[in-house]
Write a protein that holds these residues in place. Structure first.
Motif, PDB file in Angstrom:
ATOM      1  N   ARG A  66       0.830  -1.218   0.000  1.00  0.00           N
ATOM      2  CA  ARG A  66       0.000   0.000   0.000  1.00  0.00           C
ATOM      3  C   ARG A  66       0.864   1.268   0.000  1.00  0.00           C
ATOM      4  NH1 ARG A  66      -1.798   3.741   1.738  1.00  0.00           N
ATOM      5  NH2 ARG A  66      -3.887   3.300   2.479  1.00  0.00           N
TER       6      ARG A  66
ATOM      7  N   THR B 210       3.418   1.827  -1.731  1.00  0.00           N
ATOM      8  CA  THR B 210       3.877   2.174  -3.078  1.00  0.00           C
ATOM      9  C   THR B 210       2.940   3.180  -3.749  1.00  0.00           C
ATOM     10  OG1 THR B 210       2.686   0.366  -4.162  1.00  0.00           O
ATOM     11  CG2 THR B 210       4.930  -0.095  -3.404  1.00  0.00           C
ATOM     12  N   MET B 211       1.722   3.326  -3.202  1.00  0.00           N
ATOM     13  CA  MET B 211       0.781   4.289  -3.785  1.00  0.00           C
ATOM     14  C   MET B 211       0.883   5.650  -3.088  1.00  0.00           C
ATOM     15  SD  MET B 211      -0.494   2.763  -6.250  1.00  0.00           S
ATOM     16  CE  MET B 211       0.264   1.197  -6.678  1.00  0.00           C
ATOM     17  N   ASP B 212       1.805   5.750  -2.142  1.00  0.00           N
ATOM     18  CA  ASP B 212       1.961   6.987  -1.380  1.00  0.00           C
ATOM     19  C   ASP B 212       2.982   7.894  -2.064  1.00  0.00           C
ATOM     20  OD1 ASP B 212       1.457   8.502   1.058  1.00  0.00           O
ATOM     21  OD2 ASP B 212       1.015   6.523   1.896  1.00  0.00           O
TER      22      ASP B 212
END
Lengths: 187, 187
Positions: free
Chosen positions: B97, B99-101
């Motif tokens: 998760r 990696t979407m930040d």
DNA sequence: GTCTATAATAAGATAGAC
DNA sequence: GTCTATCTTATTATAGAC
């Protein structure tokens, strides 16, 4: 493009880049070249504007995917065309990334478009897999729904691996891998 | 558990639930039952604390995955054990998760642990696939690295599909699908 | 319809007491 | 080491002029 449209487009870009939690109304307004008044005239607030943006993105994604999956060719060729279509891999999937956004998932209204898109995609992929099976391209023992979920997951997970690595390589490997598995299961 | 530990644990939970952008120092402090002073005494700021939290999470994930992939059994059994291990699927992957930040990906220091974990995972999976090939479990024509990327991507993408659907079903279908493809490619 | 002004709350960090 | 001010800037929204 009128003001409401510019607001929606700016929101689409920012949701893709920074997600819902990371996107402020101020940033949207600056990118759209509009003031606060415009936004609150056309939309009830941030979530309402995001909903319009998400719906537009989902609609576009669906059209693109449907065109590729309904193109002429064998089932494997169409799945390959879909998985290998030109993408800005390191930007990630504009819809998939929203599933990691707590405020999107907490809102039934904002989550609904994501659910509908991926549900449709899995069904459409399952149809193509089933067509491939009836033509003898794929092993008839495969479950089309499960295989379709694997294909969709490979794509979404490929983005995750690529962003972690800051390289398209893992994405391309994952796609190559799933296509090889599909092709090798042709009996 | 001392204060620094409690801060790290609170940060790990919040990063998992809300990501980096969605997690405020205030929320961390409230969950840890500490004041501002404690945090800025032990860490230089939000990103420094997040780095400690991410490193701990990555270390734990790697231990868990290695134990399952190094367990006794055939290659397919070990991969199955890894993919089917008990998970709170709807919470998503605590590393994936991130990696979407945008702020995580923009920081080489914060991204590095994610990169190392997924790089290690793909290598380890590739070893297991290669072992399976040498034992005749899998088609010898498969590329171990590509197949490993597909397995890892199926997992990460499975989380995405599950969260969009608010259901573990798509995750389980994706896992079932990739295992069936692996098993059907055994010639 | 669009603008600027205003406002209440939160983010993220610093200062200095204890 | 930990605490409570304090500070600056952002967030999200409302008010009222134009």
């Amino acid at each position: 493009m009128d003001t409401a449209d510019r607001l929606i487009e700016s929101t689409r870009e920012l949701l893709w880049e920074r997600g819902y939690v990371g996107t402020s109304p101020k940033a949207i307004l600056q990118r759209a070249g509009a003031g606060q008044g415009s936004m609150y005239h056309h939309f009830s607030g941030k979530s309402d504007l995001a909903l319009a943006a998400v719906r537009r993105t989902v609609e576009q994604m669906r059209m693109t995917a449907d065109a590729l999956l309904s193109a002429p060719g064998t089932a494997l060729e169409r799945i390959t065309g879909y998985l290998r279509r030109e993408r800005d891999v390191l930007r990630g999937c504009p819809v998939g990334r929203l599933t990691m956004d707590p405020d999107i998932i907490a809102s039934p209204e904002l989550r609904a478009p994501l659910d509908e898109l991926f549900d449709w995609l899995r069904r459409r992929l399952a149809e193509v897999v089933a067509e491939g099976q009836s033509r003898g391209e794929f092993n008839a023992a495969l479950d089309p729904a499960a295989t379709a979920a694997t294909i969709a997951a490979t794509l979404q997970g490929g983005y995750v691996l690529a962003r972690a690595a800051d390289s398209v390589r893992p994405f391309e490997q994952a796609v190559t891998g799933v296509l090889a598995l599909l092709a090798s299961a042709n009996h």
